[in-house]
Design a protein around this motif. Structure first.
Motif, mmCIF file in Angstrom:
data_model
loop_
_atom_site.group_PDB
_atom_site.id
_atom_site.type_symbol
_atom_site.label_atom_id
_atom_site.label_comp_id
_atom_site.label_asym_id
_atom_site.label_seq_id
_atom_site.Cartn_x
_atom_site.Cartn_y
_atom_site.Cartn_z
ATOM 1 N N ILE A 22 0.842 -1.197 0.000
ATOM 2 C CA ILE A 22 0.000 0.000 0.000
ATOM 3 C C ILE A 22 0.882 1.254 0.000
ATOM 4 C CG2 ILE A 22 -1.611 1.346 1.412
ATOM 5 C CD1 ILE A 22 -2.861 -1.386 2.254
ATOM 6 N N TYR A 25 2.987 1.657 -3.451
ATOM 7 C CA TYR A 25 2.173 2.058 -4.603
ATOM 8 C C TYR A 25 1.147 3.137 -4.254
ATOM 9 C CZ TYR A 25 4.273 -1.873 -6.973
ATOM 10 O OH TYR A 25 5.177 -2.732 -7.557
ATOM 11 N N LYS A 26 1.397 3.924 -3.214
ATOM 12 C CA LYS A 26 0.401 4.900 -2.759
ATOM 13 C C LYS A 26 0.081 5.964 -3.810
ATOM 14 C CE LYS A 26 3.615 7.775 -0.123
ATOM 15 N NZ LYS A 26 3.993 8.093 1.252
ATOM 16 N N SER A 29 -2.319 3.979 -9.351
ATOM 17 C CA SER A 29 -3.614 3.296 -9.362
ATOM 18 C C SER A 29 -3.378 1.793 -9.321
ATOM 19 C CB SER A 29 -4.397 3.656 -10.623
ATOM 20 O OG SER A 29 -4.715 5.018 -10.608
ATOM 21 N N CYS A 30 -3.959 1.150 -8.337
ATOM 22 C CA CYS A 30 -3.748 -0.295 -8.158
ATOM 23 C C CYS A 30 -5.023 -0.991 -7.724
ATOM 24 C CB CYS A 30 -2.701 -0.555 -7.070
ATOM 25 S SG CYS A 30 -1.067 0.051 -7.416
ATOM 26 N N GLU A 31 -5.138 -2.206 -8.202
ATOM 27 C CA GLU A 31 -6.117 -3.137 -7.668
ATOM 28 C C GLU A 31 -5.324 -4.169 -6.892
ATOM 29 O OE1 GLU A 31 -9.828 -4.538 -9.886
ATOM 30 O OE2 GLU A 31 -8.413 -3.969 -11.480
ATOM 31 N N PHE A 32 -5.596 -4.272 -5.608
ATOM 32 C CA PHE A 32 -4.928 -5.255 -4.768
ATOM 33 C C PHE A 32 -5.871 -6.428 -4.546
ATOM 34 C CE2 PHE A 32 -2.851 -1.278 -3.446
ATOM 35 C CZ PHE A 32 -1.524 -1.627 -3.611
ATOM 36 N N ASN A 84 -6.757 5.927 -5.287
ATOM 37 C CA ASN A 84 -5.958 5.175 -6.248
ATOM 38 C C ASN A 84 -6.077 3.668 -6.060
ATOM 39 O OD1 ASN A 84 -4.857 7.458 -7.486
ATOM 40 N ND2 ASN A 84 -3.186 7.567 -6.013
ATOM 41 N N HIS A 85 -6.565 3.225 -4.912
ATOM 42 C CA HIS A 85 -6.533 1.804 -4.576
ATOM 43 C C HIS A 85 -7.932 1.208 -4.445
ATOM 44 C CE1 HIS A 85 -2.345 2.429 -2.514
ATOM 45 N NE2 HIS A 85 -2.296 2.516 -3.831
#
Length: 177
Positions: A22, A25-26, A29-32, A84-85
């Protein structure tokens, strides 16, 4: 949008890996995908002498996995407003590496970020067995290992282990770059 898989067994080192990802990649844009694989001790699809698990046993391990995942979901780090997450929480029955491979394919995962507690019993070991097995057996996705005692700071060095037996494609090295 990056698609990052983080396996969890709900341990301290798995939570550390989630926090690290987290933070790392703050600004992106990410999908975790937070994944827990659960299994029955002694059960093996590859062994015909292994008894088929009962529905009762399967339900017990499934309920425990769901209970632990629900507890994890409530943690504040998933509820902080980082636009973004996005987070997906997955519980899958099966052996650890089989489940990882399946989810990597199904969800088009770009990176597996895995926590490692190292050789808990054998102090000579610097990596845990799940992390090592993941690096050896999951061939279609890069693996980024986070040792358990590492607290996030912007990395200035990354180890890239290789046997030099593989020709890497640009897409495979993009995560590292």
């Amino acid at each position: 949008m990056k698609r990052i898989l983080i396996p969890t067994d709900f341990s301290h080192n798995a939570n550390n890996a989630i926090n690290y990802a987290i933070e790392l990649y703050k600004r992106e844009s990410c999908e975790f995908f937070i994944l827990h694989s659960y299994y029955l001790t002694g059960y093996s699809k590859n062994n015909l002498l292994s008894p088929e698990p009962t529905d009762k046993k399967l339900n017990e391990v499934k309920e425990l996995a769901e209970k632990n995942m629900d507890k994890l979901k409530k943690h504040e780090r998933f509820n902080n407003a980082n636009n973004n997450h996005t987070f997906h929480f997955l519980n899958e029955f099966g052996s650890f590496n089989d489940v990882l491979k399946k989810v990597v394919e199904k969800e088009d995962i770009e990176l597996i970020l895995i926590g490692s507690e190292g050789g808990k019993e054998d102090k000579k070991l610097i990596q845990g067995s799940n992390a090592v097995n993941t690096m050896e057996k999951v061939r279609n996705c890069p693996v980024f290992e986070i040792p358990d005692k590492v607290i996030f700071k912007n990395p200035n060095e990354i180890v890239f282990p290789t046997s030099f037996k593989t020709h890497y494609k640009e897409k495979e090295l993009a995560t590292l770059i």
